[in-house]
Design an enzyme around this catalytic site. Structure first.
Site, PDB file in Angstrom:
ATOM      1  N   TYR A   1       4.443  10.456 -10.435  1.00 22.11           N
ATOM      2  CA  TYR A   1       3.501   9.625  -9.661  1.00 22.11           C
ATOM      3  C   TYR A   1       2.514   8.933 -10.606  1.00 22.11           C
ATOM      4  O   TYR A   1       2.264   7.731 -10.484  1.00 22.11           O
ATOM      5  CB  TYR A   1       2.781  10.545  -8.682  1.00 22.11           C
ATOM      6  CG  TYR A   1       1.781   9.901  -7.750  1.00 22.11           C
ATOM      7  CD1 TYR A   1       2.189   9.140  -6.667  1.00 22.11           C
ATOM      8  CD2 TYR A   1       0.412  10.100  -7.932  1.00 22.11           C
ATOM      9  CE1 TYR A   1       1.258   8.577  -5.785  1.00 22.11           C
ATOM     10  CE2 TYR A   1      -0.516   9.553  -7.065  1.00 22.11           C
ATOM     11  CZ  TYR A   1      -0.093   8.803  -5.989  1.00 22.11           C
ATOM     12  OH  TYR A   1      -1.014   8.257  -5.126  1.00 22.11           O
TER      13      TYR A   1
ATOM     14  N   LYS B   1       1.976   4.934 -10.983  1.00 24.61           N
ATOM     15  CA  LYS B   1       0.708   4.288 -10.615  1.00 24.61           C
ATOM     16  C   LYS B   1       0.063   3.614 -11.827  1.00 24.61           C
ATOM     17  O   LYS B   1      -0.605   2.578 -11.676  1.00 24.61           O
ATOM     18  CB  LYS B   1      -0.238   5.303  -9.973  1.00 24.61           C
ATOM     19  CG  LYS B   1       0.228   5.809  -8.592  1.00 24.61           C
ATOM     20  CD  LYS B   1       0.316   4.696  -7.561  1.00 24.61           C
ATOM     21  CE  LYS B   1       0.406   5.233  -6.130  1.00 24.61           C
ATOM     22  NZ  LYS B   1       0.580   4.166  -5.130  1.00 24.61           N
TER      23      LYS B   1
ATOM     24  N   THR C   1      -5.963  11.744   4.183  1.00 26.13           N
ATOM     25  CA  THR C   1      -4.758  11.277   4.889  1.00 26.13           C
ATOM     26  C   THR C   1      -3.704  12.376   4.808  1.00 26.13           C
ATOM     27  O   THR C   1      -3.895  13.393   4.130  1.00 26.13           O
ATOM     28  CB  THR C   1      -4.178  10.020   4.221  1.00 26.13           C
ATOM     29  OG1 THR C   1      -3.641  10.411   2.947  1.00 26.13           O
ATOM     30  CG2 THR C   1      -5.227   8.934   4.013  1.00 26.13           C
TER      31      THR C   1
ATOM     32  N   ASN D   1       0.790  -1.231   0.000  1.00 27.77           N
ATOM     33  CA  ASN D   1       0.000   0.000   0.000  1.00 27.77           C
ATOM     34  C   ASN D   1       0.826   1.289   0.000  1.00 27.77           C
ATOM     35  O   ASN D   1       0.287   2.359  -0.218  1.00 27.77           O
ATOM     36  CB  ASN D   1      -0.916  -0.066   1.243  1.00 27.77           C
ATOM     37  CG  ASN D   1      -1.522   1.248   1.623  1.00 27.77           C
ATOM     38  OD1 ASN D   1      -2.358   1.770   0.879  1.00 27.77           O
ATOM     39  ND2 ASN D   1      -1.099   1.803   2.745  1.00 27.77           N
TER      40      ASN D   1
END
Ligand code: NDP
Length: 254
Positions: free
Chosen positions: A157, A161, A192, A90
């Site tokens: 990123y 991903k 988060t 994760n």
């Protein structure tokens, strides 16, 4: 019904956000857990929470960009629980935000190392241990970024991903007949530390037809489904937990 009764699982990025919520949820569902992140103190605090729920738990602090960290997690599962039934891989990082031509090669490489190459290290450590037992399930946290949208400044990123989603499909193709399922989890914006300031979160909420970002627990529930036997015929899939972001780019006018 306990969805993960006695399952021996690794959770990476377990000290914060989605991984923290997942560790608590999986423990409530009966899993035995190896928790991984870099900061040992924060990880130990989560392990205490898991223990207080009655879950059996051990910690491995390390950087997922290193193969040795995954090997240590698997060794810990074998020592403590006698084997491994799956993992929630994760961990992710965004890296410096800049247009692609302005991202330094070292920064681009680091983002790929933590988000994508780490997944290959995880596979190399986890799959043989699972094949030595009865197989199991692997879940990798990808993102809506790179899969349904590109966002300015997030090119490294997004590349990582998107690559991760391809790795997961390949993993499913390679091991489906050997009893290992592999699926990608694609969260939308989630509340988060990674989501940043309240201003950033409000901006991200506007990208989702549900007009909010997720609670980490909502994303953890999707991971629970994929790891459990409820998903026994699900492999090579991308499960969107993104408030409808991938389904439409058009907001209702009301
Ligand atoms: P958080 O920042 O809340 O948590 C990140 C966790 O990963 C922490 O436990 C951190 O602990 C650990 N970690 C970070 N880097 C490393 C590393 N190199 N090695 C080992 N552990 C590491 O993030 P989220 O919960 O938001 O993110 C979880 C996943 O969800 C990521 O893959 C992210 O890309 C993805 N995601 C998040 C979204 C969001 O809006 N939040 C949206 C879409 C996807 P420590 O620092 O101690 O190592």
């Amino acid at each position: 019904m306990s969805l993960l009764a006695k399952r021996r699982l690794i959770v990476t990025g377990a000290s914060s956000g989605i991984g923290h919520a997942a560790a608590l949820l999986f423990a409530r569902e009966g899993a035995h857990l190896i928790l991984c992140a870099r900061n040992a103190e924060r990880l130990a605090a989560v392990a205490e929470e898991v223990s207080s729920l009655g879950g059996e738990v051990h910690c491995v602090s390390g950087d997922v960009a290193l193969a040795a960290t995954h090997e240590a997690c698997v060794a810990a599962a074998q020592d403590a629980f006698g084997g491994l039934d799956g993992a929630f891989n994760n961990v992710g990082m965004v890296g410096p935000m800049a247009p692609l031509a302005d991202i330094a090669p070292a920064d681009f490489a680091e983002v790929l190392a933590v988000n994508l190459v780490a997944a290959h290290h995880a596979v190399r450590a986890q799959v043989p241990a699972m094949l030595a037992g009865e197989g199991g399930a692997l879940v990798f946290t990808s993102s809506f970024v790179g899969n349904s949208v590109a966002l300015p400044g997030m090119g490294a990123y997004a590349s990582a991903k998107a690559g991760l989603t391809g790795l997961v499909k390949s993993l499913a193709a390679d091991y489906a007949h050997m009893g290992i399922r592999a699926n990608a989890l694609l969260p939308g914006g989630t509340d988060t530390a990674m989501a940043g300031s309240e201003e950033n979160k409000a901006w991200a909420a506007g990208l989702h037809p549900m007009r909010r970002i997720a609670r980490p627990e909502e994303v953890a529930q999707a991971a629970l489904f994929l790891l459990s036997d409820m998903a026994s015929f699900v492999t090579g899939s991308s499960l969107w937990a993104d408030g409808g972001n991938h389904a439409t780019k058009v907001q209702a006018p009301w």
